[in-house]
Structures are given as C-alpha cells and as structure tokens.
Design a protein around this motif. Structure first.
Motif, short mmCIF file in Angstrom:
data_model
loop_
_atom_site.label_atom_id
_atom_site.label_comp_id
_atom_site.label_asym_id
_atom_site.label_seq_id
_atom_site.Cartn_x
_atom_site.Cartn_y
_atom_site.Cartn_z
N ARG A 35 0.87 -1.22 0.02
CA ARG A 35 0.05 0.03 0.08
C ARG A 35 1.12 1.32 0.07
O ARG A 35 0.57 2.31 -0.43
CB ARG A 35 -1.11 -0.08 1.14
CG ARG A 35 -2.22 -1.09 1.00
CD ARG A 35 -2.84 -1.08 2.30
NE ARG A 35 -3.50 -0.05 2.55
CZ ARG A 35 -4.59 -0.08 3.71
NH1 ARG A 35 -4.91 -1.15 4.16
NH2 ARG A 35 -5.09 0.97 3.84
N GLN A 38 2.00 1.69 -3.54
CA GLN A 38 0.73 2.34 -4.27
C GLN A 38 0.68 3.83 -4.16
O GLN A 38 0.51 4.53 -4.86
CB GLN A 38 -0.42 1.49 -4.06
CG GLN A 38 -1.76 1.95 -4.77
CD GLN A 38 -1.55 1.83 -6.21
OE1 GLN A 38 -1.12 0.66 -6.41
NE2 GLN A 38 -1.73 2.89 -6.93
N ASP A 41 3.47 5.60 -5.86
CA ASP A 41 2.94 5.74 -7.37
C ASP A 41 2.08 6.71 -7.57
O ASP A 41 1.90 7.49 -8.60
CB ASP A 41 2.39 4.31 -7.57
CG ASP A 41 3.60 3.23 -7.76
OD1 ASP A 41 4.73 3.62 -7.95
OD2 ASP A 41 3.17 1.97 -7.82
#
Length: 316
Positions: A35, A38, A41
């Motif tokens: 997570r 993510q 990103d």
C-alpha cells in the motif's frame, strides 16, 4: 491519493518501521509495503528510503508527514468520538498493566466493562515490562509506582499503602528489627535494579536494600517471605489476610513507608481516545466499590493536589 494509505504512512513514521506498524495495526507487513508502494505511485514521489537497518524519510516524505499527521489525527479523533457517542461504542482498545494488578484488582473492572460495552474489543497485556505506548500502538497503561519522564498524559487514580512483612519463623530465627537502619543486617527483597533504597516517614535517611533475591513480582516476593527467606515491602491490601491468619507479621510499624501511586497513562500525541475515557471512568467507578478500598486511597480527579486531572509528563 487514498487517505487510508496516508494513515498507514503516518503510522510507519510514528513507530519507526514497517514491522512495528504492522504489529500495532494487526495487519500483514507485506500489505503495508504494497500500500505504501501504491501511495508513492499515486503521488509520483519517493516517500521512504528503505535499508536493512532503518527507515529514512525523503524530503517529500517529510513534507507529507508534517502536513498530514495533524489532519489524520483529527480524522481519527472524530471517528472515535462519533463511535463513543453511539449507544453501544465499538472498536479496539489496547491496555497494558502489571500482572498482579490485573489478576487481583482489575479483573472485575475488565469483566464489567466488557458487559457494559460488548462491542469494544479489548486487548489486555499483563506484563511488568515498560511498554512503549506510541510505538506499540497501546491506548492505555495502568502503572504502579514512580513514572519515568515521557511525553505522555498521566491521570493518578489511587494511592496504595505499603508496609514491611516477614514470617513469624524468620523473625524467631533472626530477631525483629527495631529501626530502619537495622534492615542492613537482614535479607531484604528488592526489585530488579542495581541499587534500591527504602524510605520511611520519620526517618532521616533511606536504607539501601541488600539481599540475595531481587524480583519483579509481588506475588513471588510474598511467597518467599512466607517461606521464611527474608523481608519484603508489599501492599497492605495484599497481605491483610495473611497477617490475620498469623502467616505474616508487619514490622517497623512506627515507620511508615511512602504511599505508592497507581496511574492511568496514555499517549499525548493526539486527543484522548473516547474509549480510553470510557474505561478510565468505569475503572474509577469500580475501584470505589472494590474490597481493597478500605486500605487504598482513591484520588478523585478534582482533588489531585497541585495538578489537573490529566498531567503531561514531559522529557527533561
């Protein structure tokens, strides 16, 4: 940007590692890693520099943490307050306390709290170790004795009376001490520390405890005293029945031991979790009716001498 992922990032920084954050939240470390990747990103920046030994924030990570930590804390506080205002509050409450306090006194407090708030999930650790509340994600600690300086909030809930005890057999063999200085000639059971000194009201100097046994359990110390191995300083409430049965003798009754405090401790990095408030209020209500109360001084928040109901213990 997912706010849940930001909350995970904040927890990692606060606890200092992915592992500690995972343990405090009760989720897999791999889930947190995925997570956070993510989140990076989504933002298009690197937030954390990972090494085998420690984590280090990047400049972007520092910026995100400083801006978002207060906001996430406020959101969590709002969530907890909304939960607490419901007819049946819910969620997790993590508590730590010494084993003897839990078994012999707080058991009724926890039992009746569970009956009153059945949707609150309690995690209670009975341990003598000094738990780091913030790093380990613990909401409340009940601690006995002196408090180390820390950035925590403390509420004093009671004082406990202590005295010195020995077995009749030990006193028959060794004689009964007349003054605190006489204790230097006896086996006295201290705590697990290099040096320990016992103070007495009406006696000018503290006495260094010397003996062949050091323990971190009043139950074990009491057992060793009853078997005639020496003298220990124990709570009166814990020894009353044994004194009445003739199994223990209170000694040096003219020289009172200082009272020992029981404190409720919780993190000060955010507003008080309402579930913690519920537990503390319930605890205070139950302690008043506890059988030990005749030998324990309960400290109402409004009557704490020289302090407010909640005192911040800051680093010096």
């Amino acid at each position: 940007m997912n706010l849940n992922d930001v909350s995970l990032f904040i927890r990692i920084v606060e606890t200092g590692s992915f592992t500690s954050a995972a343990e405090s939240l009760g989720i897999q470390k791999s889930t947190i890693s995925r997570r956070i990747a993510q989140l990076e990103d989504d933002l298009g920046v690197r937030l954390l520099q990972r090494t085998t030994r420690k984590l280090k924030l990047t400049d972007d990570g520092e910026e995100l943490f400083s801006r978002c930590q207060p906001l996430i804390n406020e959101l969590e506080t709002a969530r907890d307050q909304l939960s607490a205002t419901q007819e049946d509050p819910r969620g997790r409450l993590r508590i730590t306390m010494p084993s003897e306090l839990g078994v012999f006194m707080m058991n009724d407090v926890v039992s009746t709290f569970m009956q009153r708030y059945p949707k609150i999930n309690l995690e209670v650790e009975l341990s003598t170790r000094l738990v780091d509340l913030i790093e380990e994600g613990v909401d409340l600690a009940i601690r006995v004795g002196e408090l180390a300086d820390s950035s925590l909030i403390a509420r004093r809930v009671a004082h406990v009376s202590r005295a010195l005890y020995a077995s009749p057999d030990y006193l028959k063999r060794m004689g009964t001490p007349k003054t605190p200085d006489d204790l230097e000639k006896y086996e006295c059971f201290g705590q697990l520390k290099a040096h320990e000194y016992w103070e007495f009201e009406g006696w000018p100097t503290a006495v260094e405890v010397k003996g062949h046994l050091k323990v971190n359990s009043i139950a074990f110390a009491k057992e060793m005293v009853m078997q005639g191995h020496g003298i220990a300083r124990l709570p009166r409430v814990y020894c009353r029945n044994c004194v009445q049965a003739g199994e223990l003798v209170e000694i040096l009754t003219d020289y009172k031991c200082p009272l020992i405090e029981i404190n409720a401790i919780y993190p000060s990095r955010r507003h008080l979790n309402p579930k913690v408030r519920l537990f503390i209020d319930h605890m205070m209500e139950m302690i008043v009716d506890h059988p030990w109360v005749t030998e324990m001084m309960i400290t109402p928040a409004s009557e704490l001498p020289g302090q407010s109901p909640e005192t911040t213990l800051e680093h010096h």
